[in-house]
Enzyme design. Structure first.
Site, short mmCIF file in Angstrom:
data_model
loop_
_atom_site.label_atom_id
_atom_site.label_comp_id
_atom_site.label_asym_id
_atom_site.label_seq_id
_atom_site.Cartn_x
_atom_site.Cartn_y
_atom_site.Cartn_z
N ASP A 7 51.22 117.69 4.15
CA ASP A 7 50.42 117.97 5.35
C ASP A 7 49.04 117.36 5.11
OD1 ASP A 7 49.08 119.73 3.71
OD2 ASP A 7 49.34 121.48 4.99
N CYS A 64 50.81 120.11 -0.21
CA CYS A 64 49.96 120.68 0.84
C CYS A 64 48.68 121.12 0.14
CB CYS A 64 50.67 121.78 1.62
SG CYS A 64 51.02 123.31 0.73
N THR A 66 47.67 124.04 -1.17
CA THR A 66 47.96 124.79 -2.39
C THR A 66 49.31 124.41 -3.00
OG1 THR A 66 49.05 126.48 -1.07
CG2 THR A 66 46.70 126.84 -1.60
N HIS A 97 66.05 123.12 -16.65
CA HIS A 97 66.73 124.42 -16.47
C HIS A 97 67.13 124.72 -15.03
CE1 HIS A 97 65.20 126.36 -20.47
NE2 HIS A 97 65.86 125.23 -20.65
N HIS A 132 72.71 126.65 -17.89
CA HIS A 132 71.83 126.53 -16.72
C HIS A 132 72.60 126.12 -15.47
CE1 HIS A 132 68.56 127.22 -19.41
NE2 HIS A 132 68.95 126.22 -20.16
C1 RB5 Z 1 46.33 123.87 5.49
O1 RB5 Z 1 45.02 124.21 5.78
C2 RB5 Z 1 46.86 124.73 4.36
O2 RB5 Z 1 47.09 126.03 4.83
C3 RB5 Z 1 48.12 124.14 3.79
O3 RB5 Z 1 47.86 122.86 3.34
C4 RB5 Z 1 48.73 124.86 2.61
O4 RB5 Z 1 47.78 125.12 1.62
C5 RB5 Z 1 49.58 126.02 2.91
O5 RB5 Z 1 50.18 126.65 2.04
#
Ligand code: RB5
Length: 145
Positions: A7, A64, A66, A97, A132
């Site tokens: 994203d 993304c 996080t 694994h 595994h």
């Molecule tokens: C986008 O702002 C953010 O929420 C997305 O990139 C991500 O971190 C979601 O888990």
């Protein structure tokens, strides 16, 4: 062929990873985002993972902000074993694994230097099989429930 997607929060990291794959002459298909414009990570995970489930791509890389949201989305797709990684050991052992077929990373949580190390070890490490394999089969059965 590697499927890659992000994203807007993972866009910059995805672009760094693409440059790295180019340098290593590893073919990939980019399923977006194609700019820093806001885009919903479940839709990107869906498009990217569809290429893996269909057999067109053997592994995937998703980013993304996080790495969490896009890994949650990917793991809802049948046949996908997505691992959120921010350390070398996890990126290696999720191949050995868990036979993970997608690595997820956070563009706002780790830098490109580490991310490229994670990509390299993820792509280079085979599944160990043995005991595994039984556990991976059990994961697949959970998808049927
Ligand atoms: C986008 O702002 C953010 O929420 C997305 O990139 C991500 O971190 C979601 O888990």
């Amino acid at each position: 062929m590697i499927a890659i997607g992000s994203d807007h929060g993972g866009f910059a990291l995805k672009e760094e990873i693409k440059k790295h794959l180019d340098q290593r002459q590893i073919p990939y298909e980019d399923f977006g985002a194609y700019s820093t414009d806001s885009v919903d990570y479940p839709l990107i995970a869906q498009k990217t993972c569809a290429a893996i489930v269909s057999g067109k791509c053997e592994k995937g890389i998703l980013c993304c902000g996080t790495g969490i949201g896009i890994s949650m989305a990917a793991n809802k797709i049948k046949g996908i074993r997505a691992a959120l990684c921010a350390d070398y050991y996890s990126a290696k052992y999720t191949r050995l694994h868990n036979d993970a077929n997608v690595i997820c990373m956070g563009g706002r949580t780790i830098g490109p230097g580490l991310a490229l190390e994670l990509v390299d070890v993820f792509l280079a490490t085979p599944f160990e099989g043995g005991r595994h394999a039984r556990r991976v089969e059990q994961l697949a059965k959970l998808e049927e429930e």
